[in-house]
Design a protein around this motif. Structure first.
Motif, PDB file in Angstrom:
ATOM      1  N   ALA A   1      26.527  47.160  55.510  1.00 44.31           N
ATOM      2  CA  ALA A   1      25.781  46.547  56.617  1.00 44.31           C
ATOM      3  C   ALA A   1      25.672  47.549  57.765  1.00 44.31           C
ATOM      4  CB  ALA A   1      26.510  45.295  57.075  1.00 44.31           C
ATOM      5  N   ARG A   2      24.579  47.481  58.490  1.00 47.43           N
ATOM      6  CA  ARG A   2      24.371  48.419  59.591  1.00 47.43           C
ATOM      7  C   ARG A   2      25.049  47.911  60.859  1.00 47.43           C
ATOM      8  NH1 ARG A   2      20.394  52.395  61.119  1.00 47.43           N
ATOM      9  NH2 ARG A   2      20.193  52.472  63.380  1.00 47.43           N
ATOM     10  N   LEU A   3      25.715  48.820  61.544  1.00 42.20           N
ATOM     11  CA  LEU A   3      26.335  48.504  62.834  1.00 42.20           C
ATOM     12  C   LEU A   3      25.927  49.599  63.820  1.00 42.20           C
ATOM     13  CD1 LEU A   3      28.385  46.900  64.594  1.00 42.20           C
ATOM     14  CD2 LEU A   3      30.178  48.372  63.657  1.00 42.20           C
ATOM     15  N   ASP A   4      25.160  49.241  64.829  1.00 45.64           N
ATOM     16  CA  ASP A   4      24.712  50.217  65.838  1.00 45.64           C
ATOM     17  C   ASP A   4      25.742  50.329  66.947  1.00 45.64           C
ATOM     18  OD1 ASP A   4      21.879  51.186  65.234  1.00 45.64           O
ATOM     19  OD2 ASP A   4      21.688  49.019  64.938  1.00 45.64           O
TER      20      ASP A   4
ATOM     21  N   ASP B   1      27.977  50.605  57.971  1.00 50.55           N
ATOM     22  CA  ASP B   1      27.448  51.939  58.193  1.00 50.55           C
ATOM     23  C   ASP B   1      27.250  52.072  59.701  1.00 50.55           C
ATOM     24  OD1 ASP B   1      26.209  54.352  58.118  1.00 50.55           O
ATOM     25  OD2 ASP B   1      24.321  53.603  57.279  1.00 50.55           O
ATOM     26  N   LEU B   2      28.140  52.816  60.372  1.00 51.45           N
ATOM     27  CA  LEU B   2      28.088  52.924  61.837  1.00 51.45           C
ATOM     28  C   LEU B   2      26.998  53.913  62.236  1.00 51.45           C
ATOM     29  CD1 LEU B   2      29.835  51.927  64.406  1.00 51.45           C
ATOM     30  CD2 LEU B   2      30.651  54.271  64.400  1.00 51.45           C
ATOM     31  N   ALA B   3      26.014  53.423  62.999  1.00 50.12           N
ATOM     32  CA  ALA B   3      24.931  54.294  63.461  1.00 50.12           C
ATOM     33  C   ALA B   3      25.165  54.632  64.928  1.00 50.12           C
ATOM     34  CB  ALA B   3      23.591  53.590  63.285  1.00 50.12           C
ATOM     35  N   PHE B   4      25.506  55.886  65.207  1.00 47.14           N
ATOM     36  CA  PHE B   4      25.734  56.325  66.585  1.00 47.14           C
ATOM     37  C   PHE B   4      24.388  56.433  67.306  1.00 47.14           C
ATOM     38  CE2 PHE B   4      25.812  59.683  69.778  1.00 47.14           C
ATOM     39  CZ  PHE B   4      26.842  59.228  70.589  1.00 47.14           C
ATOM     40  N   ARG B   5      24.296  55.815  68.498  1.00 49.77           N
ATOM     41  CA  ARG B   5      23.043  55.823  69.258  1.00 49.77           C
ATOM     42  C   ARG B   5      23.345  56.275  70.698  1.00 49.77           C
ATOM     43  NH1 ARG B   5      19.618  52.002  66.881  1.00 49.77           N
ATOM     44  NH2 ARG B   5      17.957  53.079  67.998  1.00 49.77           N
ATOM     45  N   GLY B   6      23.203  57.539  70.970  1.00 58.21           N
ATOM     46  CA  GLY B   6      23.435  58.040  72.315  1.00 58.21           C
ATOM     47  C   GLY B   6      22.329  57.599  73.270  1.00 58.21           C
TER      48      GLY B   6
ATOM     49  N   VAL C   1      16.750  60.363  71.732  1.00 61.38           N
ATOM     50  CA  VAL C   1      17.679  59.773  72.698  1.00 61.38           C
ATOM     51  C   VAL C   1      16.931  58.778  73.591  1.00 61.38           C
ATOM     52  CG1 VAL C   1      19.122  60.295  74.705  1.00 61.38           C
ATOM     53  CG2 VAL C   1      19.213  61.775  72.690  1.00 61.38           C
ATOM     54  N   GLN C   2      15.745  59.158  74.014  1.00 61.38           N
ATOM     55  CA  GLN C   2      14.941  58.257  74.842  1.00 61.38           C
ATOM     56  C   GLN C   2      14.608  56.978  74.066  1.00 61.38           C
ATOM     57  OE1 GLN C   2      13.976  58.719  78.246  1.00 61.38           O
ATOM     58  NE2 GLN C   2      13.640  56.526  77.885  1.00 61.38           N
ATOM     59  N   ALA C   3      14.328  57.125  72.774  1.00 66.50           N
ATOM     60  CA  ALA C   3      14.036  55.948  71.944  1.00 66.50           C
ATOM     61  C   ALA C   3      15.263  55.042  71.836  1.00 66.50           C
ATOM     62  CB  ALA C   3      13.569  56.390  70.558  1.00 66.50           C
ATOM     63  N   ASN C   4      16.443  55.645  71.690  1.00 66.32           N
ATOM     64  CA  ASN C   4      17.683  54.842  71.675  1.00 66.32           C
ATOM     65  C   ASN C   4      17.819  54.048  72.977  1.00 66.32           C
ATOM     66  OD1 ASN C   4      18.450  55.932  69.215  1.00 66.32           O
ATOM     67  ND2 ASN C   4      19.845  57.446  70.112  1.00 66.32           N
ATOM     68  N   THR C   5      17.570  54.751  74.086  1.00 65.38           N
ATOM     69  CA  THR C   5      17.708  54.125  75.409  1.00 65.38           C
ATOM     70  C   THR C   5      16.720  52.983  75.549  1.00 65.38           C
ATOM     71  OG1 THR C   5      18.296  56.316  76.226  1.00 65.38           O
ATOM     72  CG2 THR C   5      17.835  54.638  77.884  1.00 65.38           C
TER      73      THR C   5
ATOM     74  N   TRP D   1      22.060  46.448  79.487  1.00 66.17           N
ATOM     75  CA  TRP D   1      21.993  47.408  80.588  1.00 66.17           C
ATOM     76  C   TRP D   1      23.092  48.464  80.495  1.00 66.17           C
ATOM     77  CZ3 TRP D   1      23.289  42.407  80.345  1.00 66.17           C
ATOM     78  CH2 TRP D   1      24.613  42.082  80.594  1.00 66.17           C
ATOM     79  N   GLY D   2      24.262  48.081  80.005  1.00 66.68           N
ATOM     80  CA  GLY D   2      25.398  49.018  80.033  1.00 66.68           C
ATOM     81  C   GLY D   2      25.825  49.443  78.652  1.00 66.68           C
ATOM     82  N   VAL D   3      26.877  50.222  78.590  1.00 70.56           N
ATOM     83  CA  VAL D   3      27.469  50.685  77.343  1.00 70.56           C
ATOM     84  C   VAL D   3      28.993  50.654  77.493  1.00 70.56           C
ATOM     85  CG1 VAL D   3      25.648  52.188  76.467  1.00 70.56           C
ATOM     86  CG2 VAL D   3      27.230  53.065  78.193  1.00 70.56           C
ATOM     87  N   PRO D   4      29.728  50.679  76.411  1.00 76.07           N
ATOM     88  CA  PRO D   4      29.271  50.731  75.022  1.00 76.07           C
ATOM     89  C   PRO D   4      28.789  49.371  74.539  1.00 76.07           C
ATOM     90  CG  PRO D   4      31.664  50.592  75.086  1.00 76.07           C
ATOM     91  CD  PRO D   4      31.215  50.713  76.516  1.00 76.07           C
ATOM     92  N   VAL D   5      27.811  49.409  73.664  1.00 73.73           N
ATOM     93  CA  VAL D   5      27.285  48.179  73.065  1.00 73.73           C
ATOM     94  C   VAL D   5      27.270  48.344  71.551  1.00 73.73           C
ATOM     95  CG1 VAL D   5      25.141  46.896  72.671  1.00 73.73           C
ATOM     96  CG2 VAL D   5      25.910  47.324  75.003  1.00 73.73           C
ATOM     97  N   PHE D   6      27.693  47.289  70.871  1.00 73.57           N
ATOM     98  CA  PHE D   6      27.628  47.246  69.409  1.00 73.57           C
ATOM     99  C   PHE D   6      26.613  46.184  69.027  1.00 73.57           C
ATOM    100  CE2 PHE D   6      31.827  48.701  70.539  1.00 73.57           C
ATOM    101  CZ  PHE D   6      32.073  49.733  69.646  1.00 73.57           C
TER     102      PHE D   6
END
Lengths: 195, 223
Positions: A3-6, A33-38, A150-154, A163-168
């Motif tokens: 399963a995907r986890l952002d 499957d951990l997807a890192f999103r900066g 990165v802009q697309a992640n944001t 609005w904030g991080v970290p977010v899962f």
């Protein structure tokens, strides 16, 4: 198929730093499957962060770091060029299969060793610790295509209504904060994803 | 790097963290209070229309009750970051998150929409001018329970007040709420629920275990 986890993360967020070791350890215990999103820091997106909040965040993060046994306090704020370079290199690290190593190394350098990642020597130190080649990282730090990701992640974080991080993000559920990992784990367990 | 950047990016953050480890005033004050036979205090700044405050109140009432300490209730109305563009998003997310936190306490948060802020203001004014103590805590727990953990309706809180607090006067409540808000801001607290524990403040819904640990550290251990 896992399963995907952002995992939405900012290099300028001490709470992201505190969350990262536990976040990257999740796939060892759960079939995800951990997807890192900066993402770009709030203060660089034109959002006001008042003084009282800045002070409390540092004090509270220091307390939490002590509780978690993580080094914290020798800080060099990466706002601006430092944060952007780390974000671009993190996209390169994902492609190189070294995202975990880079993010953990950068976090430790920024929040506990006062490494200035806006400078080449600082970023090179972090990249070396993460097992990445400096010439490739130096090119990545200037790569507009990586910054567009990165802009697309944001943009996606904002579109999720956050609005904030970290977010899962797991399915349609969103968990905000390093102190909500236990709630996330409960949800993953309830979904039958524990190994 | 310019000198100004060295100060703001490196020296100031490190100074804030270093200063946060200095706890002489809190610890000396706690020793003095205990020598005078006084209990510890946890001041809870909260709002009745905030689901995180509801969870924090239930959690802290239990935790503080285990120690030789008093929960001091300071309701506020005006809170948060001025002109925060995310205020509505935060209020919506608070419902989702508070449901999960309530689950940790085996409570079920039943309200699915934010509660009427005007009615919450009135309730804050009543509570702000009432004397602190177990009767007031009991009233607040019952009121929060009816608001957040018992359906979606509009409970008769006036009737509850009369039943719990009797003829307790409800005068100058607005002034008392403003006083709480000023006290909160002076202490560097900008949002609720927040707990002030002898010189340190914590977000009360996020850090209830750490608040209890602070009472332990200051010598008000579990009775």
């Amino acid at each position: 198929m896992s399963a995907r986890l952002d995992f939405f993360y900012s290099f300028r967020s001490p709470y992201s730093y505190l969350a990262a070791p536990r976040a990257f350890a999740l796939p060892e215990r759960f079939d995800v499957d951990l997807a890192f999103r900066g993402v770009i820091p709030m203060a660089m997106r034109g959002e006001a962060v008042p003084r009282a909040k800045r002070l409390h965040t540092l004090r509270d993060a220091a307390r939490e770091a002590r509780r978690l046994g993580m080094p914290f306090g020798r800080i060099h704020d990466p706002i601006g060029r430092g944060a952007l370079r780390c974000l671009a290199v993190s996209e390169h690290a994902i492609a190189a299969g070294r995202a975990r190593e880079f993010v953990l190394a950068a976090g430790r350098a920024i929040w506990s060793e006062a490494v200035d990642v806006s400078r080449d020597d600082g970023l090179q130190l972090v990249c070396g610790r993460a097992g990445l080649r400096w010439d490739e990282c130096a090119a990545a730090a200037r790569n507009e295509e990586l910054l567009a990701r990165v802009q697309a992640n944001t943009d996606e974080l904002v579109a999720l209504g956050h609005w904030g991080v970290p977010v899962f993000v797991f399915g349609d559920e969103l968990f905000w904060g390093q102190d909500r990992i236990e709630d996330l784990e409960r949800t993953l367990r309830a979904a039958g994803l524990e190994w | 790097m310019k000198g100004g950047q060295i100060i703001t990016r490196r020296l100031l953050p490190r100074a804030v963290v270093a200063e946060s480890k200095v706890d002489v005033v809190g610890r000396v004050g706690a020793v003095a209070r205990r020598k005078m036979g006084r209990c510890g205090t946890v001041e809870l700044y909260f709002s009745f229309d905030d689901p995180w405050s509801a969870v924090a109140l239930f959690d802290l009432a239990q935790r503080v009750g285990r120690h030789n300490a008093q929960l001091v209730l300071r309701p506020v109305v005006d809170r948060g970051i001025p002109d925060d563009p995310a205020v509505e998003l935060k209020r919506r997310y608070a419902l989702t998150d508070a449901k999960r936190l309530a689950g940790r306490l085996d409570l079920e948060l039943t309200r699915s929409e934010p509660w009427d802020p005007i009615a919450a203001n009135l309730l804050a004014e009543w509570v702000a001018c009432a004397p602190q103590g177990s009767t007031l805590t009991r009233f607040c727990l019952e009121a929060m329970g009816r608001l957040w953990f018992s359906g979606e309706g509009r409970p008769d809180l006036g009737g509850l007040w009369r039943a719990e607090m009797g003829d307790q006067a409800r005068i100058d409540g607005a002034k008392a709420v403003r006083r709480n808000e000023r006290r909160m801001r002076m202490r560097g607290i900008y949002d609720v629920p927040a707990a002030w524990v002898h010189g340190q403040w914590f977000f009360a819904h996020d850090r209830s275990a750490q608040i209890e640990q602070r009472l332990d550290d200051l010598g008000w251990t579990v009775a």
